[in-house]
Design a protein around this motif. Structure first.
Motif, mmCIF file in Angstrom:
data_model
loop_
_atom_site.group_PDB
_atom_site.id
_atom_site.type_symbol
_atom_site.label_atom_id
_atom_site.label_comp_id
_atom_site.label_asym_id
_atom_site.label_seq_id
_atom_site.Cartn_x
_atom_site.Cartn_y
_atom_site.Cartn_z
ATOM 1 N N ILE A 90 1.070 -0.933 -0.074
ATOM 2 C CA ILE A 90 0.256 -0.135 -0.164
ATOM 3 C C ILE A 90 0.985 1.260 -0.102
ATOM 4 N N ILE A 91 0.391 1.937 -1.003
ATOM 5 C CA ILE A 91 1.482 3.192 -1.010
ATOM 6 C C ILE A 91 0.372 4.275 -0.437
ATOM 7 N N GLY A 92 0.641 4.512 0.836
ATOM 8 C CA GLY A 92 -0.054 5.516 1.808
ATOM 9 C C GLY A 92 0.926 6.967 1.754
ATOM 10 N N ILE A 93 -0.091 7.740 2.588
ATOM 11 C CA ILE A 93 0.101 9.408 2.809
ATOM 12 C C ILE A 93 -0.841 9.935 4.358
ATOM 13 N N ASP A 94 -0.481 10.260 4.987
ATOM 14 C CA ASP A 94 -0.984 10.830 6.032
ATOM 15 C C ASP A 94 -0.808 11.993 6.028
ATOM 16 N N ASN A 95 -2.149 13.012 6.280
ATOM 17 C CA ASN A 95 -2.054 13.833 5.821
ATOM 18 C C ASN A 95 -2.836 14.992 6.790
ATOM 19 N N GLU B 33 0.108 3.857 -9.048
ATOM 20 C CA GLU B 33 -0.019 3.736 -10.756
ATOM 21 C C GLU B 33 1.217 2.866 -11.500
ATOM 22 N N GLU B 34 2.483 3.443 -10.951
ATOM 23 C CA GLU B 34 3.258 2.982 -11.561
ATOM 24 C C GLU B 34 3.991 1.779 -11.142
ATOM 25 N N LYS B 35 3.691 1.378 -9.269
ATOM 26 C CA LYS B 35 4.206 0.290 -9.321
ATOM 27 C C LYS B 35 3.517 -1.015 -8.934
ATOM 28 N N GLY B 36 2.169 -0.880 -9.624
ATOM 29 C CA GLY B 36 1.051 -2.258 -9.134
ATOM 30 C C GLY B 36 0.667 -2.239 -7.708
ATOM 31 N N LYS B 37 0.587 -0.841 -7.128
ATOM 32 C CA LYS B 37 0.432 -0.706 -5.661
ATOM 33 C C LYS B 37 -1.065 -0.153 -4.981
ATOM 34 N N VAL B 38 -1.574 -0.036 -4.543
ATOM 35 C CA VAL B 38 -2.719 0.718 -3.884
ATOM 36 C C VAL B 38 -2.577 1.527 -3.157
ATOM 37 N N ALA B 39 -3.407 2.706 -3.473
ATOM 38 C CA ALA B 39 -2.950 3.929 -2.863
ATOM 39 C C ALA B 39 -3.703 4.316 -2.024
ATOM 40 N N ALA B 40 -3.744 5.317 -0.897
ATOM 41 C CA ALA B 40 -4.977 5.655 0.625
ATOM 42 C C ALA B 40 -4.240 6.309 1.187
ATOM 43 N N LEU B 41 -4.903 7.572 1.651
ATOM 44 C CA LEU B 41 -4.530 8.550 2.873
ATOM 45 C C LEU B 41 -5.391 7.902 3.865
ATOM 46 N N THR B 42 -3.875 7.233 4.237
ATOM 47 C CA THR B 42 -3.865 6.365 5.751
ATOM 48 C C THR B 42 -4.625 7.284 7.512
ATOM 49 N N GLU B 43 -3.845 8.868 6.764
ATOM 50 C CA GLU B 43 -4.183 9.486 7.896
ATOM 51 C C GLU B 43 -4.470 10.824 7.642
ATOM 52 N N THR B 44 -5.898 11.230 8.275
ATOM 53 C CA THR B 44 -6.167 12.634 7.966
ATOM 54 C C THR B 44 -7.022 12.464 8.732
ATOM 55 N N TRP C 269 -8.945 3.648 0.345
ATOM 56 C CA TRP C 269 -9.758 4.567 1.900
ATOM 57 C C TRP C 269 -9.509 6.123 2.186
ATOM 58 N N VAL C 270 -10.095 6.683 3.062
ATOM 59 C CA VAL C 270 -10.164 7.171 3.675
ATOM 60 C C VAL C 270 -10.040 7.304 5.157
ATOM 61 N N LEU C 271 -8.842 7.262 6.047
ATOM 62 C CA LEU C 271 -8.976 6.827 7.748
ATOM 63 C C LEU C 271 -8.772 8.543 8.345
ATOM 64 N N VAL C 272 -9.850 8.294 9.097
ATOM 65 C CA VAL C 272 -9.327 9.661 10.387
ATOM 66 C C VAL C 272 -9.205 9.906 11.311
ATOM 67 N N TRP C 273 -8.850 10.058 12.350
ATOM 68 C CA TRP C 273 -8.282 9.836 13.440
ATOM 69 C C TRP C 273 -9.511 9.127 14.884
ATOM 70 N N ARG C 274 -9.070 9.637 15.745
ATOM 71 C CA ARG C 274 -10.109 8.719 17.193
ATOM 72 C C ARG C 274 -10.668 10.160 17.131
ATOM 73 N N ASN C 275 -11.765 9.526 17.930
ATOM 74 C CA ASN C 275 -12.241 10.629 18.731
ATOM 75 C C ASN C 275 -12.334 10.280 20.351
ATOM 76 N N ALA C 276 -11.959 11.099 20.893
ATOM 77 C CA ALA C 276 -11.553 11.083 22.906
ATOM 78 C C ALA C 276 -12.395 11.868 23.397
ATOM 79 N N ASN C 277 -12.698 13.240 22.795
ATOM 80 C CA ASN C 277 -13.456 13.660 23.527
ATOM 81 C C ASN C 277 -13.795 14.324 22.813
ATOM 82 N N THR C 278 -14.689 15.956 23.345
ATOM 83 C CA THR C 278 -15.043 17.330 22.625
ATOM 84 C C THR C 278 -14.421 17.800 22.243
ATOM 85 N N THR C 279 -13.481 18.226 22.283
ATOM 86 C CA THR C 279 -11.915 18.301 21.264
ATOM 87 C C THR C 279 -11.623 17.825 20.266
ATOM 88 N N HIS C 280 -11.071 16.381 20.803
ATOM 89 C CA HIS C 280 -10.181 15.684 20.047
ATOM 90 C C HIS C 280 -11.106 14.659 19.959
#
Length: 387
Positions: A254-259, A291-302, A332-343
């Motif tokens: 998987i060719i991912g990126i955290d953004n 695509e060049e590498k025959g892999k899957v791309a994903a937005l692994t954290e955002t 996929w697009v993965l968002v981070w966790r739900n800890a509390n009303t601000t985070h």
């Protein structure tokens, strides 16, 4: 997306590369793991799955309550991707976010049975100092073969393998996307740039994969590589910049990126318009490399902490992808966790972003649990009835 991906697949076939393009780097990968990778290729050509970290474990105002999920309670469905973390140090009762490992294994199994996908990251403690992942004291040389802490690292890998083995049903080891040593091009983790050499990082990634695969016979993993966007240039050197620390095509599925920096974070150097353009360019970049590498791309954290913009899901994430769907294919697009009303990074009941999140969910391009069918059977990942 379909037209461009079909042309790519035809090209791969003509070049004799279609098989390798959809084969896990683990030649002994289980059949369901092989099928998952094939389906991830297909999903990325049609739309993208929505993911959420620790979704079943806790949310805003609750913890470990049977059947609960902030995503389900706002969108009416669990996410299609469930993110987990096995840090800080295995052998303890809970991880760094106080999620009991016994519960995590139960929720991984539940996510699998509902036809969704599990992904694991690893915030391993700094074994040199005994403190957390954010202790930047150099440690990679110590844990590689010949290093003073190598045996302790191997013990952690053994415990990780034991946990991975236990993530199974009666007859099936649950396929999992494993994302070790993420955001390595930043300097905030002990495995990050400046805290180890590029060669040391590559050796760490390769040793981790080889040990799990060859020594522990773990064959139900897909491996993800995920630099952080904040330390990536998006100019003519973007591809070279992205591949800093890349362990090789034989170690990555998987060719991912955290953004986080391009999706509305306040206080950065870029205007909202510049952030939007950089977000688009970052996804185009990983799509091209995949695509060049025959892999899957994903937005692994955002994610945008607190989801302070009520139209964030459609205007910041969905619409830029839709407007460039001929050049962006992500699974996929993965968002981070739900800890509390601000985070928190997904809505919770009563939050101002809920109506927009429901529009995001209703869009044909996005997939939640209710849109998934059998992602571990070839060609059966998505429901055919549509939304």
């Amino acid at each position: 997306m379909n037209y461009k991906k079909n042309i790519l697949n035809l090209t791969l076939i003509l070049l004799g590369g279609s098989l390798s393009a959809q084969t896990p780097i683990d030649k002994n990968a289980t059949k369901k793991t092989q099928n998952l990778l094939i389906n991830l290729h297909e999903i990325s050509s049609q739309g993208f799955m929505f993911g959420h970290q620790d979704d079943q474990a806790y949310g805003v105002g609750w913890k470990a309550e049977e059947g609960r999920s902030d995503v389900k309670e706002t969108a009416g469905s669990f996410p299609a991707v469930h993110g987990w973390d096995v840090g800080s140090r295995l052998g303890r009762e809970s991880n760094l976010d106080d999620v009991r490992f016994s519960n995590m294994k139960m929720w991984v199994k539940r996510a699998y049975k509902m036809g969704t996908i599990n992904t694991l990251s690893w915030h391993l403690d700094n074994l040199t100092t005994g403190t957390n992942s954010w202790d930047k004291t150099p440690s990679v040389a110590d844990i590689l073969p010949g290093g003073a802490k190598h045996s302790e690292f191997v013990e952690q890998l053994d415990l990780l393998a034991e946990m991975l083995e236990s993530m199974r049903t009666t007859f099936t080891k649950i396929p999992i996307v494993f994302r070790p040593w993420h955001e390595h091009n930043g300097d905030w983790f002990w495995w990050g740039k400046g805290n180890c050499t590029e060669a040391e990082y590559i050796a760490l990634f390769q040793f981790t994969v080889d040990y799990l695969k060859n020594e522990k016979n773990i064959h139900h993993l897909l491996y993800a590589f995920s630099p952080d966007r904040s330390r990536l240039r998006l100019d003519t050197l973007a591809r070279q910049n992205y591949l800093y620390g890349y362990p090789g095509d034989e170690y990555v599925d998987i060719i991912g990126i955290d953004n986080y920096g391009d999706v509305g974070r306040i206080g950065g150097p870029n205007t909202p318009e510049e952030q939007r353009e950089n977000f688009i360019e970052s996804l185009k970049l990983i799509t091209r490399i995949a695509e060049e590498k025959g892999k899957v791309a994903a937005l692994t954290e955002t994610g945008l902490e607190g989801v302070t913009r009520p139209d964030w899901f459609t205007e910041v994430i969905l619409n830029p992808i839709k407007a460039n769907d001929d050049e962006i294919d992500i699974a996929w697009v993965l968002v981070w966790r739900n800890a509390n009303t601000t985070h928190h990074y997904a809505p919770y009941a009563g939050h101002p972003s809920v109506p927009d999140f429901q529009k995001f969910d209703a869009d044909p391009l996005t997939y939640f649990e209710k849109d998934m069918d059998k992602p571990y059977k070839k060609g059966k990942a998505l429901r055919k009835s549509g939304k």
